[in-house]
Design an enzyme around this catalytic site. Structure first.
Site, mmCIF file in Angstrom:
data_model
loop_
_atom_site.group_PDB
_atom_site.id
_atom_site.type_symbol
_atom_site.label_atom_id
_atom_site.label_comp_id
_atom_site.label_asym_id
_atom_site.label_seq_id
_atom_site.Cartn_x
_atom_site.Cartn_y
_atom_site.Cartn_z
ATOM 1 N N ARG A 154 32.475 61.071 53.549
ATOM 2 C CA ARG A 154 32.221 62.180 54.472
ATOM 3 C C ARG A 154 31.079 61.879 55.439
ATOM 4 O O ARG A 154 31.142 62.260 56.614
ATOM 5 C CB ARG A 154 31.937 63.450 53.668
ATOM 6 C CG ARG A 154 33.151 63.953 52.883
ATOM 7 C CD ARG A 154 32.851 65.207 52.106
ATOM 8 N NE ARG A 154 31.828 64.983 51.091
ATOM 9 C CZ ARG A 154 31.264 65.956 50.387
ATOM 10 N NH1 ARG A 154 31.606 67.212 50.602
ATOM 11 N NH2 ARG A 154 30.363 65.674 49.463
ATOM 12 N N ILE A 155 30.024 61.210 54.965
ATOM 13 C CA ILE A 155 28.913 60.885 55.860
ATOM 14 C C ILE A 155 29.378 59.895 56.921
ATOM 15 O O ILE A 155 29.086 60.046 58.106
ATOM 16 C CB ILE A 155 27.715 60.340 55.069
ATOM 17 C CG1 ILE A 155 27.133 61.445 54.169
ATOM 18 C CG2 ILE A 155 26.645 59.806 56.007
ATOM 19 C CD1 ILE A 155 26.007 60.978 53.269
ATOM 20 N N ARG A 236 21.867 52.851 49.956
ATOM 21 C CA ARG A 236 21.015 52.363 48.874
ATOM 22 C C ARG A 236 20.807 50.863 49.059
ATOM 23 O O ARG A 236 21.737 50.131 49.406
ATOM 24 C CB ARG A 236 21.627 52.636 47.495
ATOM 25 C CG ARG A 236 21.699 54.089 47.072
ATOM 26 C CD ARG A 236 20.300 54.685 46.864
ATOM 27 N NE ARG A 236 20.358 56.054 46.367
ATOM 28 C CZ ARG A 236 20.446 57.128 47.136
ATOM 29 N NH1 ARG A 236 20.535 56.993 48.452
ATOM 30 N NH2 ARG A 236 20.492 58.335 46.596
ATOM 31 N N ASP A 260 16.730 52.334 55.957
ATOM 32 C CA ASP A 260 16.023 53.505 55.426
ATOM 33 C C ASP A 260 15.789 53.372 53.926
ATOM 34 O O ASP A 260 15.140 54.225 53.330
ATOM 35 C CB ASP A 260 16.831 54.784 55.726
ATOM 36 C CG ASP A 260 16.100 56.048 55.323
ATOM 37 O OD1 ASP A 260 14.908 56.182 55.674
ATOM 38 O OD2 ASP A 260 16.711 56.905 54.651
ATOM 39 N N GLU A 265 10.811 51.397 45.900
ATOM 40 C CA GLU A 265 10.437 52.653 46.547
ATOM 41 C C GLU A 265 9.571 53.484 45.602
ATOM 42 O O GLU A 265 9.888 53.581 44.419
ATOM 43 C CB GLU A 265 11.688 53.445 46.941
ATOM 44 C CG GLU A 265 12.539 52.765 48.011
ATOM 45 C CD GLU A 265 13.711 53.623 48.462
ATOM 46 O OE1 GLU A 265 13.811 54.785 47.989
ATOM 47 O OE2 GLU A 265 14.526 53.165 49.267
ATOM 48 N N HIS A 285 12.923 55.995 53.566
ATOM 49 C CA HIS A 285 13.928 56.770 52.844
ATOM 50 C C HIS A 285 13.849 58.254 53.219
ATOM 51 O O HIS A 285 13.657 59.133 52.378
ATOM 52 C CB HIS A 285 13.780 56.603 51.328
ATOM 53 C CG HIS A 285 15.073 56.864 50.608
ATOM 54 N ND1 HIS A 285 15.359 56.337 49.368
ATOM 55 C CD2 HIS A 285 16.171 57.594 50.940
ATOM 56 C CE1 HIS A 285 16.557 56.730 48.976
ATOM 57 N NE2 HIS A 285 17.060 57.495 49.926
ATOM 58 N N GLY A 287 16.431 59.725 54.984
ATOM 59 C CA GLY A 287 17.765 60.145 55.377
ATOM 60 C C GLY A 287 18.083 61.583 55.035
ATOM 61 O O GLY A 287 18.792 62.268 55.780
#
Length: 325
Positions: A154-155, A236, A260, A265, A285, A287
């Site tokens: 979907r993204i 990711r 991103d 992290e 990160h 997003g």
């Protein structure tokens, strides 16, 4: 219930409309980042429900074993940071809405923003302006260039809509199932994996990280890209083979990375070879880090807490744990 929320670094959640869904609960919000088990065990000693801010804090067996009052972990989306077996062994229910009602508009917008920033060299041009040297190079127009979207979710489909508005040529690659769905919807699928990487001016990655998808993008894939191309990853870091990004940068194929997500992290080492590379545009990160997105996501998370409190839990990942045990 005594609800503890981890890693709300900017104390944002209290300011959002969805926070009202926790009315009637005893809520504690932690605004720093802590991974030490001893510290977390002390902080969360009274917690009955734990809210996770995406994947910021790993939930491990040694921690869970020291939280005897904990009954529920509520979060959203994938959960590679949670030891589900340890949750079950300690009678802790994990609830996570894996689908949600709509795709992450914020993630799609950032993907396209990174693409634009890479094409027009926006961070580098800003640095040049601030250094008093005016322009530093020549950018690219998106119109007419080919965007390769890896993953037919979907993204990615939202990103495709934005790209078409910019008159880009869009095609797809991914799993066999994903390619079949794209073709069935009338979308253009690349004739081969090699052609997808070699002929795309931009490749944007949109796949969930699972054991099967880890390292799905290889150094060979990246080095098949053109020196003028950009690789964008807002999904990711683990989807890319370890070491592949540096190999690609050293080879100059693709010429630019827009990232991103990172293997470590939070990443606070300014000298990290990826972050400090002149051909990398990086964001920390973010997003999903918009007020609108957080309000939508945490509404789901709070609903899971209220459902559990009402004795009718939803989106249960480990149903062998019974509500209230």
């Amino acid at each position: 219930m005594k609800v503890h929320i981890l890693d709300d670094w900017f104390d944002t959640l209290r300011t959002l409309p969805s926070f009202a869904r926790l009315e009637g609960h005893d809520v504690t919000v932690w605004t720093d980042h802590e991974e030490a088990v001893d510290v977390l065990a002390e902080r969360l000693a009274e917690a009955e429900a734990l809210v996770l801010f995406r994947e910021r804090t790993p939930i491990t067996a040694p921690l869970l074993e020291r939280l005897p009052k904990l009954r529920l972990i509520s979060q959203r989306s994938v959960y590679p940071h949670v030891d589900v077996a340890a949750c079950t062994a300690n009678d802790v229910m994990l609830c996570s809405n894996m689908k949600g009602d709509q795709p992450s508009v914020a993630a799609a917008e950032l993907s396209f923003a990174l693409m634009l920033a890479s094409a027009r060299q926006i961070p580098q041009q800003m640095a040049s302006l601030r250094a008093g040297t005016w322009q530093m190079g020549v950018g690219q127009t998106l119109a007419g260039r080919r965007l390769g979207l890896y993953g037919y979710g979907r993204i990615a489909r939202l990103v495709a809509r934005y790209a078409r508005a910019f008159d880009m040529k869009v095609w797809w690659w991914g799993s066999e199932e994903g390619r079949a769905r794209a073709a069935a919807d009338g979308a253009e699928v690349a004739p081969s994996r090699q052609a997808f990487f070699a002929e795309s001016d931009f490749v944007s990655l949109h796949v969930r990280l699972t054991p099967a998808s880890a390292g799905i993008i290889t150094a060979e894939d990246l080095m098949a890209m053109k020196p003028s191309a950009s690789f964008v990853n807002t999904s990711r870091a683990g989807l890319v083979e370890k070491g592949a990004l540096l190999k690609a940068l050293d080879a100059g194929r693709p010429g630019r990375l827009a990232l991103d997500v990172f293997e470590t992290e939070p990443l606070t080492d300014a000298s990290d070879p990826i972050v400090s590379h002149p051909n990398v545009i990086g964001t920390p990160h973010i997003g999903f880090v918009t007020e609108d997105e957080l309000d939508m996501q945490f509404a789901d998370i709070y609903d899971q807490i209220n459902a559990y409190a009402a004795g009718a839990p939803i989106h249960v990942i480990n149903p062998e744990v019974r509500c209230g045990t």
